[in-house]
Design a protein around this motif. Sequence first.
Motif, short mmCIF file in Angstrom:
data_model
loop_
_atom_site.label_atom_id
_atom_site.label_comp_id
_atom_site.label_asym_id
_atom_site.label_seq_id
_atom_site.Cartn_x
_atom_site.Cartn_y
_atom_site.Cartn_z
N HIS A 181 24.21 43.28 45.22
CA HIS A 181 24.53 43.70 44.45
C HIS A 181 25.23 45.72 44.61
O HIS A 181 25.00 45.30 45.86
CB HIS A 181 24.50 44.35 42.80
N CYS A 216 29.68 46.44 39.51
CA CYS A 216 29.07 45.91 40.27
C CYS A 216 30.28 46.14 41.86
O CYS A 216 31.06 45.51 41.53
CB CYS A 216 28.17 44.40 39.97
N GLN A 218 29.66 44.64 44.83
CA GLN A 218 29.54 43.47 45.10
C GLN A 218 29.90 42.06 44.92
O GLN A 218 29.16 42.64 43.51
CB GLN A 218 28.25 43.27 46.57
N CYS A 220 28.90 39.22 43.65
CA CYS A 220 27.25 38.61 43.73
C CYS A 220 27.40 37.23 43.31
O CYS A 220 26.14 36.95 42.87
CB CYS A 220 26.24 39.74 43.23
N MET A 227 29.36 42.14 34.84
CA MET A 227 27.63 42.73 35.31
C MET A 227 28.54 44.38 35.07
O MET A 227 27.96 45.07 35.91
CB MET A 227 27.65 42.29 37.02
#
Length: 267
Positions: A181, A216, A218, A220, A227
């Motif tokens: 993340h 977040c 990345q 994921c 997220m």
Amino acid sequence: MNILGLINELIGLPELASEHGSMVDHMLEMVHWLVAVLLIGWSIFFVYCLVRFRQKRNPKASHAGVKGHASTHVEVAVVAIEAILLLGFAFPLWAVRSAEFPTGPDVIKVKAVGEQFKWTMHYPGPDGTFGMTKPELISGDNPLGRDPEDPNGKDDFLYTELVLAKDRECIVTVSSKDVIHNLALHPMRMAQDAIPGSIADMWFKPIKTGRWETVCGQLCGAGHSGMVGYMEVKTQKDFDAWYKENTPSPSPEKSSADSSDEEKAKS
Ligand SMILES: [Cu+2]
């Protein structure tokens, strides 16, 4: 708002809330100006070439090509400006962020643990020391695997949001329970990958109170877009009150210096 702040808003930079963030913005501005000059310069040159070397005026191709050195000079200038940006702005900024971590009792320490698809913040409590965590202890009731036997962990607490204090340096230690993340704090101009099996520190100093979303950074998994976390910067007084409120089973030997704060918080 100053002129730089206005430019930042025009080029769409998000709100700034950290001390070092203006240096990041400044670098972005310089890159924008350089690229703008390049775009305009090369566009003019392109149009000039279309007109100057049109077929009607040049029925036969010149095999000698360009004889002047203007383009070489322009290219050297571009390289020089890029070197200034890298050596003069990017490197010093990175050197401070990666090596000159703040120390002392005033530094707020937090562990930010990512998992699909949320963050859990782990605060060390008033003793400033994190209790041990062990992966084998992770369960529904113990999301980070905190060791109940560790005396350092007695006053630790978990929180769903990243809470910090204005004008106080903080070190956020980022890790992950599952996949990669990234804790991206746009108003702080900070981001750090959360990599399973490793920890990474980032530090900064918030200079503005407020509440913002964290992202977040990345991709994921399927729930990545959801997220969303929250970060709140409180005043020192509010932060202390919040910290005290969340600290479990306060130790009996409380210092008398705290009592006045407590009374204020109650009133
Ligand atoms: Cu994520």
